[in-house]
Design an enzyme around this catalytic site. Sequence first.
Site, PDB file in Angstrom:
ATOM      1  N   THR A  11       0.962  -0.866   0.398  1.00 34.57           N
ATOM      2  CA  THR A  11      -0.152  -0.189  -0.123  1.00 34.57           C
ATOM      3  C   THR A  11       0.971   1.435  -0.482  1.00 34.57           C
ATOM      4  OG1 THR A  11      -1.869  -1.195   1.312  1.00 34.57           O
ATOM      5  CG2 THR A  11      -1.679   0.754   1.099  1.00 34.57           C
ATOM      6  N   LYS A  95       8.010   1.711  11.813  1.00 33.12           N
ATOM      7  CA  LYS A  95       8.067   1.780  13.468  1.00 33.12           C
ATOM      8  C   LYS A  95       8.696   0.956  14.225  1.00 33.12           C
ATOM      9  CE  LYS A  95       3.388   0.708  11.896  1.00 33.12           C
ATOM     10  NZ  LYS A  95       2.700   1.654  10.481  1.00 33.12           N
ATOM     11  N   GLY A 124       1.694   9.242  10.387  1.00 29.84           N
ATOM     12  CA  GLY A 124       1.135   9.802   8.865  1.00 29.84           C
ATOM     13  C   GLY A 124       1.889  10.791   8.181  1.00 29.84           C
ATOM     14  N   GLY A 177      -6.571  -0.662   3.704  1.00 28.17           N
ATOM     15  CA  GLY A 177      -5.084  -0.550   3.780  1.00 28.17           C
ATOM     16  C   GLY A 177      -4.848   0.329   5.342  1.00 28.17           C
ATOM     17  N   ASP A 191       1.775  -0.963  18.277  1.00 23.62           N
ATOM     18  CA  ASP A 191       1.454  -0.299  16.633  1.00 23.62           C
ATOM     19  C   ASP A 191       1.651   1.225  17.527  1.00 23.62           C
ATOM     20  OD1 ASP A 191       1.672   0.571  13.844  1.00 23.62           O
ATOM     21  OD2 ASP A 191       0.544   2.181  14.642  1.00 23.62           O
ATOM     22  N   LYS A 195       4.975   4.103  18.096  1.00 18.47           N
ATOM     23  CA  LYS A 195       4.752   5.456  18.148  1.00 18.47           C
ATOM     24  C   LYS A 195       4.972   6.470  19.101  1.00 18.47           C
ATOM     25  CE  LYS A 195       1.622   4.351  14.028  1.00 18.47           C
ATOM     26  NZ  LYS A 195       0.200   4.130  13.310  1.00 18.47           N
ATOM     27  N   GLY A 293      -3.028   4.825   5.499  1.00 14.65           N
ATOM     28  CA  GLY A 293      -3.232   4.622   4.578  1.00 14.65           C
ATOM     29  C   GLY A 293      -2.043   5.543   3.812  1.00 14.65           C
TER      30      GLY A 293
END
Length: 342
Positions: A11, A95, A124, A177, A191, A195, A293
């Site tokens: 992606t 990450k 992002g 995605g 996750d 971060k 994304g």
Amino acid sequence: MIGVALYGCGTVGSAVAEALATRADGFELRHVVVRDPHRLRTAAVPRALLRTDWRAPLADPGVQVVIEVMGGAEPAGSLIRGALRTGRQVVTANKALIAAAGAELEALAWARGAFLGYEAAVAGAIPVLDALRGPLAANRIRRVAGILNGTTNYILTRMEEDLLDLPAALRQAQELGFAEADPGADLSGRDAAQKLVILARHAFGRWLPLERVRCEGIEAVTGGDIDDALRAGERIRLVAEASLGDDDEVVLEVAPRALPAVHPLAAVRNETNAVAVEGDLCGVVVLAGPGAGGKATASAVYGDLLRAAGSRGRPLAPLRTRHPSPLSTGTDMLPSPIVISS
Ligand code: HSE
């Protein structure tokens, strides 16, 4: 022309390749390393550029910048170390790797005069690491808190607005995605915790181990919890927070919280991320935008790529260790984590 090797064409990698193909910034895509060449998802990559051996691009003296968006520990770690050792500039969105090995990789980059950019690893398209390192650098940071995982925020929003159950909302996030290859990393808060470790490095000037994050995910959040919160004028959000506690200790936490509907983070919907930074000079600054994304991540990757190209031979200085911040006397930015019924 600046020679580029792209590792990963899922992606994010596809979106990066498409950005490279549609902008004339002087980059030449020379290699695209993929696990499975039969699963190519974009027409922006000529098949002749596909490789499955991660070592091949590092043997090409024409490669000056390496972009790693494959994720996972290996071969990402080996190829990034190999690229930095040979003085290449490196841009990564990884990450998990940066949270685990950021200190070592930064030291390696600095020693070799190479650029290591990982803005894309956190939130992002939101340039929060850059903001902490640049425009907000004068501040003594007391706290950074935010929504750092697009998948869980998407799930919570769909549960709230469409009354979907968690598995159905997760399936939608996967189709769009946003989710990790192992969505357990999203749901469990891991996750977001990775971060948060990276964010804390930029806010407080220290690398802290992932194990220091008290981490609770959204697996146990039910439709009933969301209804109860709505009735109380609240929204449940997975909040990641790094704050300076007693004795200059950085306290790291990821947990679902019921936020008053008027709280800036409560209004954050779907895959949007937001980060609130509380500093002694800036007060509370909130940055928000697409957090997951392909295109959103490609925006940050490509920004680092442009910086890498501009910084060749001029590595960014290591972040200085920040002074401890005096505890603010203001009201707390966030309510406490909620207790989720099981
Ligand atoms: N799975 C991650 C998320 C992707 O949902 O935020 C972006 O890091």
